[in-house]
Scaffold this motif. Structure first.
Motif, short mmCIF file in Angstrom:
data_model
loop_
_atom_site.label_atom_id
_atom_site.label_comp_id
_atom_site.label_asym_id
_atom_site.label_seq_id
_atom_site.Cartn_x
_atom_site.Cartn_y
_atom_site.Cartn_z
N PHE A 13 0.82 -1.21 0.00
CA PHE A 13 0.00 0.00 0.00
C PHE A 13 0.86 1.26 0.00
N ASP A 14 0.36 2.28 -0.67
CA ASP A 14 0.78 3.66 -0.43
C ASP A 14 0.22 4.05 0.94
N LEU A 15 0.69 5.14 1.51
CA LEU A 15 0.20 5.56 2.83
C LEU A 15 -0.76 6.74 2.73
N ASP A 16 -0.26 7.93 2.39
CA ASP A 16 -1.08 9.14 2.36
C ASP A 16 -2.13 9.06 1.26
N GLY A 17 -3.38 9.29 1.64
CA GLY A 17 -4.46 9.29 0.67
C GLY A 17 -4.94 7.90 0.30
N THR A 18 -4.29 6.89 0.85
CA THR A 18 -4.67 5.50 0.57
C THR A 18 -5.10 4.81 1.86
N ALA A 72 -3.48 13.02 10.84
CA ALA A 72 -3.90 11.95 9.93
C ALA A 72 -4.80 10.95 10.64
N SER A 73 -5.77 10.42 9.91
CA SER A 73 -6.65 9.39 10.47
C SER A 73 -6.88 8.32 9.41
N LEU A 74 -7.24 7.13 9.86
CA LEU A 74 -7.51 6.04 8.92
C LEU A 74 -8.68 6.39 8.01
N LEU A 75 -8.57 6.03 6.75
CA LEU A 75 -9.64 6.28 5.80
C LEU A 75 -10.70 5.18 5.91
N GLY A 77 -13.01 2.10 5.72
CA GLY A 77 -12.87 0.75 5.20
C GLY A 77 -11.49 0.15 5.31
N VAL A 78 -10.48 0.97 5.65
CA VAL A 78 -9.10 0.49 5.63
C VAL A 78 -8.88 -0.61 6.67
N LEU A 79 -9.26 -0.34 7.91
CA LEU A 79 -8.97 -1.30 8.97
C LEU A 79 -9.66 -2.64 8.71
N ASP A 80 -10.92 -2.60 8.29
CA ASP A 80 -11.64 -3.84 8.01
C ASP A 80 -10.97 -4.61 6.88
N ALA A 81 -10.57 -3.90 5.82
CA ALA A 81 -9.95 -4.57 4.68
C ALA A 81 -8.60 -5.18 5.06
N VAL A 82 -7.80 -4.42 5.80
CA VAL A 82 -6.48 -4.92 6.20
C VAL A 82 -6.63 -6.12 7.14
N ASP A 83 -7.56 -6.05 8.06
CA ASP A 83 -7.81 -7.18 8.96
C ASP A 83 -8.25 -8.42 8.18
N ALA A 84 -9.09 -8.21 7.17
CA ALA A 84 -9.57 -9.33 6.36
C ALA A 84 -8.43 -9.96 5.57
N LEU A 85 -7.55 -9.15 5.02
CA LEU A 85 -6.40 -9.68 4.28
C LEU A 85 -5.45 -10.43 5.22
N LYS A 86 -5.26 -9.88 6.41
CA LYS A 86 -4.41 -10.56 7.40
C LYS A 86 -5.00 -11.93 7.75
N ALA A 87 -6.31 -12.00 7.93
CA ALA A 87 -6.97 -13.26 8.25
C ALA A 87 -6.80 -14.29 7.14
N ARG A 88 -6.62 -13.81 5.92
CA ARG A 88 -6.43 -14.70 4.78
C ARG A 88 -4.95 -15.08 4.59
N GLY A 89 -4.09 -14.55 5.44
CA GLY A 89 -2.67 -14.86 5.35
C GLY A 89 -1.95 -14.12 4.24
N ILE A 90 -2.52 -13.01 3.78
CA ILE A 90 -1.90 -12.21 2.71
C ILE A 90 -0.86 -11.28 3.32
N LYS A 106 2.20 8.72 11.86
CA LYS A 106 0.89 8.38 11.31
C LYS A 106 0.49 6.96 11.69
N LEU A 107 1.43 6.04 11.64
CA LEU A 107 1.10 4.65 11.94
C LEU A 107 1.03 4.39 13.45
N GLN A 108 1.75 5.19 14.22
CA GLN A 108 1.62 5.08 15.68
C GLN A 108 0.25 5.55 16.13
N ASN A 109 -0.24 6.61 15.51
CA ASN A 109 -1.56 7.14 15.86
C ASN A 109 -2.71 6.35 15.24
N ASN A 110 -2.39 5.58 14.20
CA ASN A 110 -3.40 4.80 13.48
C ASN A 110 -2.87 3.39 13.25
#
Length: 205
Positions: A13-18, A72-75, A77-90, A106-110
């Motif tokens: 992933f890109d970070l800012d804006g993504t 900065a704050s999470l955009l 759908g991001v957390l749900d999508a990342v958690d779902a990919l992690k659960a799939r072992g991606i 940014k990542l410490q706060n989010n």
């Protein structure tokens, strides 16, 4: 004729804006540094004639990036999508043109379950593919099995320069260069479905 579509075995992933919001005013930064509007900011700084001028210009950029990082704050759908990919072992990673301190804030706060983060402090900035190539090597995954998700033209170019598939995240306005991407997401929730659809090699007739 049958075409095989490679499975997606990892997502970068890109970070800012993504993944997180960003309110960086690049027009203001360029004005303060003296960079022409139509020139890339980092390229302009790199060609300044003296180390002192380059350092002063980069200090201005750093000040803006650090201020932006605080808000900065999470955009959506991001957390749900990342958690779902992690659960799939991606496996997942982040490659950003930001510098290391701002990205870390940014990542410490989010917090996200993504441990591999490469910034322009670690490798040449996008569209240079060096950071993406480094992650492919780290993971021992062929570049054609990796997807890079970002919100700007440089993200598409970096992905293709690394022989990866490019996914443009365009939640609001679809830019003119969107046709250069392999996929376009208007909603982050679509990402998991995209990866699932290529969980195995698909034959398209």
């Amino acid at each position: 004729m049958t075409t095989q579509v490679e499975a997606i075995h990892g997502v970068i992933f890109d970070l800012d804006g993504t993944l997180v919001s960003s309110e960086l005013d690049f027009s203001l930064i360029k004005e303060q540094i003296g960079c022409p509007c139509d020139q890339d900011l980092l390229d302009y700084i790199a060609q300044l004639p003296s180390p002192y001028m380059r350092e002063e210009a980069m200090n201005i950029v750093h000040q803006h990036e650090l201020l932006d990082a605080q808000h900065a704050s999470l955009l959506p759908g991001v957390l749900d999508a990342v958690d779902a990919l992690k659960a799939r072992g991606i496996p997942m990673a982040i490659v950003t043109r930001n510098f290391d301190k701002a990205a870390a804030i940014k990542l410490q706060n989010n917090p996200l379950p993504i441990n591999t983060v490469l910034t322009r402090s670690d490798a040449p900035a996008k569209p240079d593919p060096s950071a993406l190539n480094a992650i492919a090597t780290l993971w021992h995954i062929n570049a054609s099995n990796l997807l890079y998700v970002g919100d700007y033209l440089y993200d598409i170019q970096a992905a293709h320069n690394a022989n990866m598939r490019a996914c443009l995240y365009a939640p609001d306005v679809t830019p003119a260069y969107a046709d250069q991407a392999d996929y376009v997401l208007h909603d982050f929730y679509e990402l998991v479905g995209l990866v699932d659809s290529y969980s195995e090699k698909i034959e398209l007739c």
